[in-house]
Design a protein around this motif. Structure first.
Motif, mmCIF file in Angstrom:
data_model
loop_
_atom_site.group_PDB
_atom_site.id
_atom_site.type_symbol
_atom_site.label_atom_id
_atom_site.label_comp_id
_atom_site.label_asym_id
_atom_site.label_seq_id
_atom_site.Cartn_x
_atom_site.Cartn_y
_atom_site.Cartn_z
ATOM 1 N N ILE A 193 32.416 46.144 65.668
ATOM 2 C CA ILE A 193 32.609 45.653 64.304
ATOM 3 C C ILE A 193 31.280 45.581 63.557
ATOM 4 O O ILE A 193 31.212 45.864 62.358
ATOM 5 C CB ILE A 193 33.289 44.262 64.336
ATOM 6 C CG1 ILE A 193 34.712 44.383 64.879
ATOM 7 C CG2 ILE A 193 33.310 43.637 62.946
ATOM 8 C CD1 ILE A 193 35.402 43.039 65.069
ATOM 9 N N ASP A 194 30.232 45.236 64.275
ATOM 10 C CA ASP A 194 28.921 45.064 63.655
ATOM 11 C C ASP A 194 28.188 46.398 63.526
ATOM 12 O O ASP A 194 27.087 46.586 64.050
ATOM 13 C CB ASP A 194 28.090 44.064 64.456
ATOM 14 C CG ASP A 194 26.826 43.629 63.725
ATOM 15 O OD1 ASP A 194 26.789 43.757 62.490
ATOM 16 O OD2 ASP A 194 25.881 43.170 64.390
ATOM 17 N N GLY A 195 28.828 47.353 62.873
ATOM 18 C CA GLY A 195 28.170 48.620 62.574
ATOM 19 C C GLY A 195 28.037 49.560 63.744
ATOM 20 O O GLY A 195 27.162 50.435 63.762
ATOM 21 N N ARG A 196 28.918 49.398 64.734
ATOM 22 C CA ARG A 196 28.928 50.305 65.887
ATOM 23 C C ARG A 196 27.569 50.336 66.591
ATOM 24 O O ARG A 196 27.062 51.381 66.999
ATOM 25 C CB ARG A 196 29.334 51.716 65.426
ATOM 26 C CG ARG A 196 29.801 52.646 66.507
ATOM 27 C CD ARG A 196 30.443 53.882 65.912
ATOM 28 N NE ARG A 196 30.601 54.936 66.893
ATOM 29 C CZ ARG A 196 31.279 56.069 66.694
ATOM 30 N NH1 ARG A 196 31.842 56.284 65.526
ATOM 31 N NH2 ARG A 196 31.367 56.981 67.632
ATOM 32 N N ARG A 197 26.982 49.154 66.757
ATOM 33 C CA ARG A 197 25.703 49.057 67.456
ATOM 34 C C ARG A 197 25.870 49.457 68.920
ATOM 35 O O ARG A 197 26.884 49.138 69.546
ATOM 36 C CB ARG A 197 25.159 47.629 67.390
ATOM 37 C CG ARG A 197 24.668 47.187 66.036
ATOM 38 C CD ARG A 197 23.960 45.842 66.120
ATOM 39 N NE ARG A 197 24.847 44.761 66.495
ATOM 40 C CZ ARG A 197 24.684 43.999 67.569
ATOM 41 N NH1 ARG A 197 23.675 44.205 68.409
ATOM 42 N NH2 ARG A 197 25.544 43.010 67.840
ATOM 43 N N PRO A 198 24.874 50.112 69.521
ATOM 44 C CA PRO A 198 24.981 50.492 70.936
ATOM 45 C C PRO A 198 25.089 49.257 71.836
ATOM 46 O O PRO A 198 24.368 48.275 71.651
ATOM 47 C CB PRO A 198 23.683 51.256 71.207
ATOM 48 C CG PRO A 198 23.212 51.704 69.857
ATOM 49 C CD PRO A 198 23.645 50.644 68.898
#
Length: 350
Positions: A193-198
């Motif tokens: 959800i948070d920008g597709r962070r790794p």
């Protein structure tokens, strides 16, 4: 990223649920549970779940105002149908039923199927420990959410089936609470959800069974899997998940993982409460648990290590910090929560 005081966030979330047609007392129970998870650093089980719960209420997959229906009961055991009531509401009702049994017999066990997502298991262990009881708890997802592959596999066959055990001591209780996968699904969802962070390495495999740090691999086709807990010894996490799924599905009358499952809906719940007074005595348990906890905390520390932490300590640290400074939510999480609120005609805090 907005920061909001826990009390204000609880009031806001409760208002959102009331706007979705949830009875006021149930809305407050769920709001306190979700915000309580955020306060303890478990954002994966916090207010990011509001949109999910509201969607399921709208679809009729979750229901407000339904009882925890007893189907079978003995002096020591109760088996219930949750009727897809809100999870936190029904889970606390189940705990209400087994605590008197534990007081009377030394052991009280409860099983409930068809319960909405019950949130953080540690919440229930903390409540039991505050009353001097030991609690063992697990849930499964009624056969859905098969996101964990067995060692050597390329497709999900199990859920993230958690285990929780709470033990009272003379001070803070020890509360062991973990999923049997390398990471909880909700933690991956936070990154997605948070920008597709790794995500960190060692959590996920892609659809070919190769390591990946892309959280979308768990939600977007072609879908990958979560690894079992245990790293090089993942068979341990896999084995634990396997038997917990058997118990949560089989003892409740719900389902274990099976071919062609329905979409994820909620939980089947198993709680076992123990009254130490009817074993060797509460004093004996508290004495030995406290002695062991103190002995472990006094272990000489490696260079750079501030303190030896026991299960439950990180949550209490986060609780102290966030109770003072407030709860900071990622912009994407807050935007989604605000969108849901506005859609229900609920004012969004500034």
């Amino acid at each position: 990223m907005p920061t909001i005081a826990a009390g204000d966030l609880t009031d806001f979330v409760a208002a959102v649920f009331e706007g979705a047609g949830v009875a006021a007392d149930e809305a407050r129970t769920v709001a306190e549970s979700l915000v309580g998870a955020n306060l303890r650093g478990h954002d994966s089980h916090g207010v990011m779940r509001v949109a999910q719960y509201v969607d399921r209420l709208r679809e009729g997959a979750y229901r407000s105002g339904v009882e925890l229906r007893v189907e079978r009961e003995t002096p020591a055991v109760v088996v219930c149908d949750g009727q897809w009531g809100l999870g936190q509401v029904q889970a606390h009702r189940l705990l209400d039923k087994i605590i008197p049994k534990a007081r009377a017999l030394g052991l009280g066990a409860g099983a409930a199927r068809a319960v909405g997502h019950i949130g953080r298991l540690g919440e229930y262990a903390e409540r039991a420990a505050a009353e001097g009881l030991v609690l063992l708890a697990t849930v499964n997802t009624d056969g859905a959410g098969q996101r964990v592959a067995p060692p050597g596999g390329r497709e999900g066959r199990l859920g993230t089936n958690p285990l929780c055990i709470g033990v009272p001591t003379a001070g803070d209780p020890v509360v062991l609470d973990f999923g049997t996968s390398a990471a909880a699904e909700g933690k991956v969802r936070v990154y997605y959800i948070d920008g597709r962070r790794p995500v960190p390495e060692g959590w996920l495999l892609d659809h070919e069974g190769k390591p990946t740090t892309d959280p979308a691999s768990l939600y977007e086709p072609p879908v990958g899997t979560l690894l079992p807990m245990g790293g090089a010894q993942a068979y341990k996490g896999f084995g634990l998940s396997l038997v917990l799924d058997m118990l949560a599905g089989g003892l409740t009358g719900g389902r274990t993982c099976h071919p062609d499952p329905a979409p994820v809906r909620g939980n089947n719940v198993v709680f076992v409460a123990l009254e130490p007074d009817l074993f060797a005595g509460r004093d004996a348990l508290v004495r030995e648990a406290t002695t062991l906890a103190d002995h472990v905390r006094a272990c000489p520390r490696a260079e750079g290590v501030e303190a030896i932490l026991l299960p439950g300590d990180p949550e209490r640290r986060a609780l102290r910090q966030r109770s003072t400074s407030g709860i900071t939510l990622p912009d994407a999480h807050w935007a989604k929560l605000a969108e849901v609120a506005r859609g229900l005609g609920v004012a969004v805090p500034v």
